[in-house]
Design a protein around this motif. Structure first.
Motif, PDB file in Angstrom:
ATOM      1  N   ASP A 122      46.333  -8.654 -26.470  1.00 11.07           N
ATOM      2  CA  ASP A 122      46.701  -9.088 -25.123  1.00 11.07           C
ATOM      3  C   ASP A 122      47.719  -8.150 -24.477  1.00 11.07           C
ATOM      4  N   GLU A 177      49.377  -5.146 -22.541  1.00 14.28           N
ATOM      5  CA  GLU A 177      49.044  -4.185 -21.491  1.00 14.28           C
ATOM      6  C   GLU A 177      50.215  -3.213 -21.364  1.00 14.28           C
ATOM      7  N   SER A 233      51.634   1.478 -17.496  1.00 13.24           N
ATOM      8  CA  SER A 233      50.679   2.554 -17.208  1.00 13.24           C
ATOM      9  C   SER A 233      51.364   3.888 -16.962  1.00 13.24           C
ATOM     10  N   LYS A 270      50.259   3.816 -27.290  1.00 10.83           N
ATOM     11  CA  LYS A 270      50.211   2.389 -26.998  1.00 10.83           C
ATOM     12  C   LYS A 270      50.984   1.598 -28.042  1.00 10.83           C
ATOM     13  N   TYR A 330      54.381  -0.704 -27.495  1.00 10.01           N
ATOM     14  CA  TYR A 330      54.407  -2.095 -27.956  1.00 10.01           C
ATOM     15  C   TYR A 330      55.681  -2.360 -28.750  1.00 10.01           C
ATOM     16  N   ASN A 363      57.747  -1.992 -24.455  1.00  8.36           N
ATOM     17  CA  ASN A 363      57.033  -1.558 -23.242  1.00  8.36           C
ATOM     18  C   ASN A 363      58.017  -1.142 -22.156  1.00  8.36           C
TER      19      ASN A 363
END
Length: 212
Positions: free
Chosen positions: A7, A9, A12, A29, A33, A37
């Motif tokens: 889940d 995100e 970006s 990524k 995490y 983030n």
């Protein structure tokens, strides 16, 4: 509430900066995490700092979930009192421990600085391969335990290659360093073998070797 990797995100803008630096999407990524983030700088420090070599398993959600279940089980086990008359003694028999082991080719007679550099190559190389192969959850566990590392003495090039083959047979992650030949030793010389995994599994391969 903790967000599972499936889940999650990533930021970006931060992700694009990491990708532009040549960092793979999986590693980028995972680093975002594990650093909340926040910023690309935090993620970069997390990836390359010797004290921050972990992220979450970005390839298999099932691995992440099983690790979470295992951690919860370990926590419950640690809360059991071994002796009812002494509540300061806790049971930790079910806790699993990871470690990274480095076997140095002693026959090359490398200097202390050279050995340190080669062990560094072995550590980063094995870490990156383990992360790419879906072992990030194991790396997270290793970090939480203090990132145990040990340096051992290997007798020869043949010895290190033999240990590498045994590790492959046992499905233990291993990384063999071959020197570029810029200083002290010939190009292509096998300098260090690194292994990572559960302590008891790694010890089956290198447990009888002497400390360097």
């Amino acid at each position: 509430m903790e967000v599972s990797y499936s889940d999650f995100e990533p930021n970006s803008e931060a992700l694009n900066i990491l990708l532009s630096m040549g960092i793979s999407e999986k590693i980028a990524k995972g680093a975002l995490y594990c650093t909340g983030n926040t910023t690309p700088d935090a993620a970069i420090d997390y990836i390359f700092s010797s004290s921050s070599s972990s992220s979450l398993d970005t390839s298999k959600e099932s691995n992440s979930l099983s690790r979470k279940d295992q951690t919860e089980s370990q926590t419950k086990s640690s809360e059991k009192v071994v002796n009812q008359d002494d509540e300061d003694e806790w049971e930790d028999e079910d806790v699993v421990y990871y470690k990274m082991t480095f076997v140095v080719n002693h026959s090359l007679k490398m200097g202390v600085g050279k050995i340190a550099a080669q062990v560094g190559h072995a550590c980063l190389g094995l870490y990156r391969e383990s992360l790419e192969n879906g072992l990030a959850a194991d790396l997270c566990q290793w970090e939480e335990e203090g990132e145990k590392k040990i340096v051992l003495k290997g007798s020869s090039t043949e010895h290190l290659i033999e240990l590498q083959e045994k590790a492959k047979e046992a499905k233990i992650p291993a990384y063999l360093v071959r020197d570029a030949g810029h200083t002290q030793i010939a190009r292509g010389s096998v300098t260090v073998l690194s292994l990572f995994g559960l302590e008891e599994d790694v010890d089956k391969i290198t447990g009888k070797l002497s400390l360097l």
